[in-house]
Motif scaffolding. Structure first.
Motif, PDB file in Angstrom:
ATOM      1  N   THR A   2       0.697  -0.787  -0.116  1.00  0.00           N
ATOM      2  CA  THR A   2      -0.011   0.204   0.004  1.00  0.00           C
ATOM      3  C   THR A   2       0.668   0.737  -0.169  1.00  0.00           C
ATOM      4  O   THR A   2       1.535   1.677   0.904  1.00  0.00           O
ATOM      5  CB  THR A   2      -0.688   0.417   1.251  1.00  0.00           C
ATOM      6  N   ASP A  32     -10.826  -1.632   4.410  1.00  0.00           N
ATOM      7  CA  ASP A  32     -10.684  -1.461   2.599  1.00  0.00           C
ATOM      8  C   ASP A  32      -9.892  -0.239   2.284  1.00  0.00           C
ATOM      9  O   ASP A  32     -10.014  -0.321   0.840  1.00  0.00           O
ATOM     10  CB  ASP A  32     -12.488  -0.737   2.522  1.00  0.00           C
ATOM     11  N   LEU A  33      -9.804   0.736   2.282  1.00  0.00           N
ATOM     12  CA  LEU A  33      -8.974   1.353   1.940  1.00  0.00           C
ATOM     13  C   LEU A  33      -7.558   1.206   1.926  1.00  0.00           C
ATOM     14  O   LEU A  33      -6.080   2.038   1.167  1.00  0.00           O
ATOM     15  CB  LEU A  33      -8.493   3.103   2.574  1.00  0.00           C
ATOM     16  N   ARG A 155     -18.841   7.021   4.910  1.00  0.00           N
ATOM     17  CA  ARG A 155     -17.931   6.659   4.655  1.00  0.00           C
ATOM     18  C   ARG A 155     -16.940   7.943   3.565  1.00  0.00           C
ATOM     19  O   ARG A 155     -15.812   7.406   3.239  1.00  0.00           O
ATOM     20  CB  ARG A 155     -18.712   5.430   3.888  1.00  0.00           C
ATOM     21  N   THR A 159     -13.150   8.598   4.085  1.00  0.00           N
ATOM     22  CA  THR A 159     -12.385   8.175   2.934  1.00  0.00           C
ATOM     23  C   THR A 159     -12.054   9.392   2.712  1.00  0.00           C
ATOM     24  O   THR A 159     -10.710   8.602   2.394  1.00  0.00           O
ATOM     25  CB  THR A 159     -13.368   7.613   1.633  1.00  0.00           C
ATOM     26  N   ARG A 163      -7.623   8.554   2.750  1.00  0.00           N
ATOM     27  CA  ARG A 163      -7.257   7.586   1.974  1.00  0.00           C
ATOM     28  C   ARG A 163      -6.163   7.634   1.788  1.00  0.00           C
ATOM     29  O   ARG A 163      -5.263   8.533   1.948  1.00  0.00           O
ATOM     30  CB  ARG A 163      -7.855   8.442   0.749  1.00  0.00           C
TER      31      ARG A 163
END
Length: 298
Positions: A2, A32-33, A155, A159, A163
């Motif tokens: 990542t 999820d990120l 969300r 995000t 992010r």
């Protein structure tokens, strides 16, 4: 692997907050990120988790709250300070907050016991936890109030704030709202459009919203609207790059009118369209659109 944070350091997010305010949901979004998400970690194990070999290069999000064994605000802040002193880490402390009324309703609806009031009323647990977390709230890098946020809005905000990877670093979230329902607590900039002609007083337009062409036409043809919108965008145009330079990753712009149904909805949608044309990632929400819906005839 990542991508790291824009600073080149490894992101480490410590999340705490009021029980029922959305900590678990935030961790799921972060997972999820691309973050390694760990919930309810004993504070004594935090440093070991950060240094664990197979996670060394991965962004990390750790949930620590009143459920955690031997949890105290002082212990959490001490661990935060220890990690923040390490130059290879980009550490942020996030506190999830929510109004007492909404928290009590959430616990009642789910029939869950409050972790600090297993044999007492929920209100007692909420009050005790708020006192417990007061020192953390004063030191938190981000305080996110979820009282009036829907899950999609929540969300979007998480995000935008956290992010990973490249792309524009400033994410803008635009929301319309009703002044009757109170200011959005997460707003960075608030603009009042109650000076514009109100379609509510036209019986044909009242059932419609700012997303409908007849209402959009009525608001946009107000003699004062073109000048206002031009000055609004002229104000934002130089501000956005400066927010970006200062390292702000998320900006919330709130547009309010009386009922949150006509003028603010139209202006918020038009502003979001303009921001997207400038190349910024944009989220759009109309917080009070459903609340302001007029009653139907029996």
């Amino acid at each position: 692997m990542t991508p790291p944070s824009p600073s080149g350091r490894r992101p480490v997010i410590l999340i705490t907050g009021m029980s029922g305010a959305g900590l678990s949901t935030a961790l799921k979004v972060l997972e999820d990120l691309g973050y390694e998400a760990v919930d309810n970690l004993p504070l004594a194990l935090l440093a070991a988790l950060v240094d664990q070999g197979d996670l060394l290069a991965r962004p990390l999000a750790v949930g620590v709250d009143s459920r955690t064994r031997n949890f105290t605000a002082e212990a959490l802040l001490a661990r935060h300070d220890e990690l923040s002193a390490r130059t290879e880490l980009d550490v942020r402390l996030v506190l999830m907050d929510c109004s007492d009324e909404v928290l009590q309703r959430r616990f009642t609806e789910t029939r869950r016991r409050h972790p600090l009031a297993t044999d007492r009323p929920v209100a007692d647990g909420i009050a005790r936890e708020r006192t417990l977390l007061a020192p953390v709230k004063e030191r938190a890098d981000v305080v996110l109030d979820t009282s009036l946020l829907s899950i999609p809005e929540f969300r979007q905000i998480v995000t935008g704030m956290f992010r990973l990877g490249g792309g524009p670093s400033l994410h803008v979230f635009v929301t319309s709202f009703s002044f009757r329902q109170g200011l959005p607590r997460e707003a960075d900039l608030v603009f009042d459009v109650r000076f514009l002609n109100n379609p509510h007083y036209d019986p044909e337009l009242r059932p419609l919203t700012g997303l409908d062409p007849p209402v959009a036409e009525r608001v946009s043809t107000d003699p004062d609207f073109p000048g206002f919108f031009q000055r609004l965008t002229e104000l934002l145009l130089p501000l956005l790059p400066r927010y970006n330079q200062e390292g702000k990753s998320y900006l919330t712009v709130a547009i309010g009118c009386t009922g949150g149904r006509h003028r603010s909805v139209f202006v918020a949608a038009k502003l979001a369209e303009w921001l997207a044309a400038q190349g910024y990632p944009v989220g759009l929400s109309h917080r009070d659109l459903d609340r302001s819906r007029p009653p139907t005839a029996p």
